[in-house]
Design an enzyme around this catalytic site. Structure first.
Site, PDB file in Angstrom:
ATOM      1  N   ASP A   1       0.841  -1.192   0.000  1.00  8.00           N
ATOM      2  CA  ASP A   1       0.000   0.000   0.000  1.00  8.00           C
ATOM      3  C   ASP A   1       0.877   1.243   0.000  1.00  8.00           C
ATOM      4  OD1 ASP A   1       0.570   0.804   2.873  1.00  8.00           O
ATOM      5  OD2 ASP A   1      -0.265  -1.180   3.201  1.00  8.00           O
TER       6      ASP A   1
ATOM      7  N   GLU B   1      21.301 -23.208 -18.747  1.00  9.68           N
ATOM      8  CA  GLU B   1      20.459 -22.292 -17.963  1.00  9.68           C
ATOM      9  C   GLU B   1      21.312 -21.167 -17.370  1.00  9.68           C
ATOM     10  OE1 GLU B   1      16.737 -24.857 -16.237  1.00  9.68           O
ATOM     11  OE2 GLU B   1      18.725 -25.405 -15.512  1.00  9.68           O
TER      12      GLU B   1
END
Ligand code: DGJ
Length: 744
Positions: A535, A615
């Protein structure tokens, strides 16, 4: 001057670049809301008002012969109580004589340059702009309660910040049961409410429903803004979409219990009231005392949800977030949580760090489990001294080893909590929120410290300032892993127990203010079991927040989509984790995990040592790519091109530089099709006259073509494939459509 006041009419017009907000203090002293919408300057909009005698809607005493005047039907700025407005109200109180009445009438106003502040609470600030503050005082003449309404007008940002202060100027104490930050009355139209619901691991899912003839109540009573609801809501016309239509945003700058109510009235007007939740709230105001409400950020646009989101994203990033990291780049990090959980020592960590450094990562973050007796989540919280036995060395020694590898060091903390099995709890059982004579409710095996107490806050400040002062810590992940129950403070008398929830937030904000101001060089990341306290209040202290504990990229598409409605992309903590994913078990390509995580503050959260050579090579390429695009991702305009809650085939989103010079299109196929139909998207935010070269293919397109005709991708098959396409503006289009500087 963005605030215009017609003193004769007592008409107040708050103008921003594209909007006007208007109210009047009428001849009876009622502060009535007149208009909020597209800019009309200071034109008196009262010509639109029409009211008739509405049965069972009563009239103020002095207006009893004017039966069309009722507080129950008029648009108001901030309502009193007990005097005939039966819609959701702003204030509920009892006066010294036990009466529930507050008849708030205009008594004066003041205007000043700059932005008001709210003592002890986070609030927006004027970042070198032309903000002005209007304060309007309303008074109840009988009890001498004064409510001061603050309006901070940000003209360039199309934002109006509101807050209210309730002051007891009378001679008797009052009890305040509700004190909203603001009310917004929309006299006409039908409106949809868009709010953001969810759960742990699936936060901020937009939900859109027509505002009914009943009060819809979006709230948290959990002591945190919560995973379940977010203190942000939108009122949108039924026809409003991403690129069209009127909509209003209402965002609370608060991280504790909140309530946003919306209701369509009997006369078809719509009211929104937002502020601290009135559940288990009662603030005792002695004569002379004031109560400050948190801030509500209001905005309006007639250009749809994308424009509204961009307005909030920019405003929160520029006028809420603070500190040196607010604009700056953020280090690419590796977090050990999903790699090791509680099972690590200095060697494990150094192994991860070494591997990470070789791939281009810039910071190691040591997550939960480094302190006290903490090998699982049942013990140790509160004992913030390093477990040298577990680690195999001191904390400075570990940090030194990490730094010598060329990495910064970050650390996880959860200061607001205490385990019953901890030295701190044994020493100070009264520091936890518990109710005398009752067994407390336990969450994740832990209790919550009573941050309404100054001694607890001071202790936490001393502990964590010492940790930061004596160690080379560049980043702190501040976690909070349970909600508040048994909310009772042993420091407060019975009549003040209704203050504990909010006093907890004041204590927390005080602690955060002290630590973030003293250690501005530390990058703080907020967290609450992922995005349970995402928030604007938290973003005032922490420029980024861990978005969700769900790191599955396909689930994240939805979570990051929902988060984007109100919050800046650069506030979204987002990591590449292992496949199969630990939360869902889903397997996804490494590229897709990175494409999704790059739309935020990027990092890794897996054991890099377990990856294949290919990877690792891929990661080596991902990091420079992200770093090259970080500024575009952080400062560009963000566009939602699809809705992942509705469209199952693929999800697409895009960044465009504010000056239109570059764009990044991101797309993930979420459900590949047999016999597939084309994947087609239209880009946004480009210069229609500009020519753009696509990186890789070298193809050149006009901005107009990409925006109006769109772009068709080759068929993407397999499990969750993804693409990122980068376009750079290379010149302008000639009249005949040919490129002047580029090559076709
Ligand atoms: C919850 C956080 O969201 C996770 O990332 C991790 O830090 C754990 N807490 C640690 O307990």
């Amino acid at each position: 001057m963005c605030i215009e006041i017609d003193n004769k009419k007592r008409l107040f017009s708050l103008n921003t670049k594209h909007t006007t907000y208007q109210m009047v203090a009428d001849s009876h002293g009622f502060l009535r809301h007149i208009y909020y919408g597209r800019k009309i300057g200071s034109f008196d909009m009262r010509y639109r008002e029409y009211y008739s005698d509405c049965g069972f809607s009563p009239n103020p005493y002095e207006l009893q012969t004017q039966r069309d005047f009722s507080l129950d039907t008029r648009s108001m700025e901030y309502t009193g109580c007990g005097i005939g407005d039966f819609r959701p109200g702003c204030v509920r109180l009892t006066n010294g004589d036990g009466s529930f009445s507050a008849d708030l009438r205009y008594v004066g106003h003041s205007l000043r340059e700059g932005k008001y502040r709210i003592p002890g609470l986070p609030a927006s600030y004027d970042n070198g702009g032309q903000c002005q503050t209007l304060c309007i005082d309303l008074k109840d003449d009988v009890s001498d309660v004064i409510v001061s309404l603050y309006y901070g007008v940000f003209p360039e940002q199309d934002m109006i910040a509101r807050s209210a202060v309730v002051k007891n100027c009378g001679k008797q104490p009052i009890q305040l049961y509700k004190a909203a930050s603001a009310c917004l009355d929309l006299p006409f139209g039908t409106w949809d409410l868009i709010h953001f619901q969810g759960r742990h691991c699936m936060e901020r899912m937009p939900e859109r429903t027509p505002v009914p003839h009943a009060t819809v109540n979006i709230s948290s009573g959990r002591g945190a803004s919560s995973h379940q609801h977010n203190p942000f809501a939108i009122l949108a016309a039924p026809e409003t979409g991403e690129d069209n239509g009127p909509c209003y945003g209402a965002m609370l700058v608060y991280s504790g219990n909140f309530k946003i109510e919306a209701e369509c009235s009997q006369m078809q007007s719509t009211r929104l009231v937002a502020g601290i939740s009135d559940e288990q709230f009662c603030w005792h105001l002695e004569p002379g005392e004031s109560f400050y409400t948190p801030e509500l950020l209001l905005s309006y646009t007639d250009r749809g949800l994308t424009a509204l989101s961009q307005c909030y994203q920019d405003f929160v990033a520029e006028n809420i977030c603070r500190g040196p990291y607010k604009d700056g780049s953020r280090p690419v990090l590796i977090n050990n949580w999903e790699a090791t959980y509680f099972d690590f020592n200095a060697e494990t960590l150094c192994g991860i760090a070494r591997q990470a450094r070789n791939l281009g990562v810039e910071m190691l973050v040591l997550d939960d489990g480094w302190f006290g007796q903490r090998d699982d989540d049942t013990s140790g919280l509160g004992d913030w001294f390093v477990n040298e036995q577990k680690l195999g060395c001191t904390l400075p020694r570990l940090i030194d080893r990490i730094r010598k590898m060329g990495l910064k060091f970050g650390i996880w903390v959860e200061p607001e909590m205490v385990s019953q099995n901890s030295q701190l709890y044994r020493q100070h059982p009264d520091w936890a929120l518990t109710v005398p004579g009752r067994n407390p409710t336990v969450g994740r095996g832990q209790l919550v410290l009573d941050l309404s107490r100054k001694d607890v806050v001071d202790y936490l400040y001393a502990t964590f300032s010492q940790l930061l002062r004596s160690n080379a810590i560049a980043y702190v992940k501040w976690d909070m892993n349970r909600h508040l129950t048994d909310v009772f403070s042993r420091e407060l008398p019975p009549q003040r127990q209704g203050e504990v929830f909010h006093r907890y937030m004041l204590g927390l904000y005080d602690l955060l203010e002290r630590l973030t101001q003293e250690f501005p060089q530390v990058l703080f990341e907020g967290c609450s079991g992922g995005g349970g306290r995402f928030d604007a209040g938290m973003l005032y202290y922490f420029p980024q927040i861990w978005c969700s504990d769900d790191t599955d990229p396909i689930e994240r598409l939805k979570i990051q989509y929902g988060t984007s409605f109100g919050y800046p992309i650069r506030s979204v903590g987002s990591h590449v984790s292992a496949s199969p994913n630990h939360q869902t078990g889903r397997k996804t390509p490494l590229n897709t995990r990175a494409v999704v995580a790059m739309s935020g503050t990027f990092g890794y959260e897996l054991d890099l040592q377990l990856l294949s050579a290919e990877e690792k090579e891929e990661i080596r390429r991902q990091i420079p790519k992200y770093k090259r695009w970080q500024s575009l991702i952080f400062h560009g305009n963000y566009y939602r091109l699809t809705n992942p809650l509705r469209d199952d085939y693929f999800t697409a989103w895009q960044f465009a530089a504010k000056d239109g010079t570059q764009a990044l299109l991101n797309l993930v196929v979420t459900a590949p099709k047999a016999n597939p139909y084309p994947i087609h998207v239209t880009l946004k935010g480009l210069d229609p006259e500009g020519m753009y070269r696509e990186e890789g293919s070298g193809m050149v397109y006009s901005g107009a073509a990409l925006m109006y005709g769109g772009y068709t991708l080759p068929i993407l098959l397999g499990d969750y494939p993804s693409v990122q396409l980068y376009f750079e503006k290379i010149g302008f289009q000639d009249g005949d459509g040919a490129s002047r500087n580029g090559n076709h």
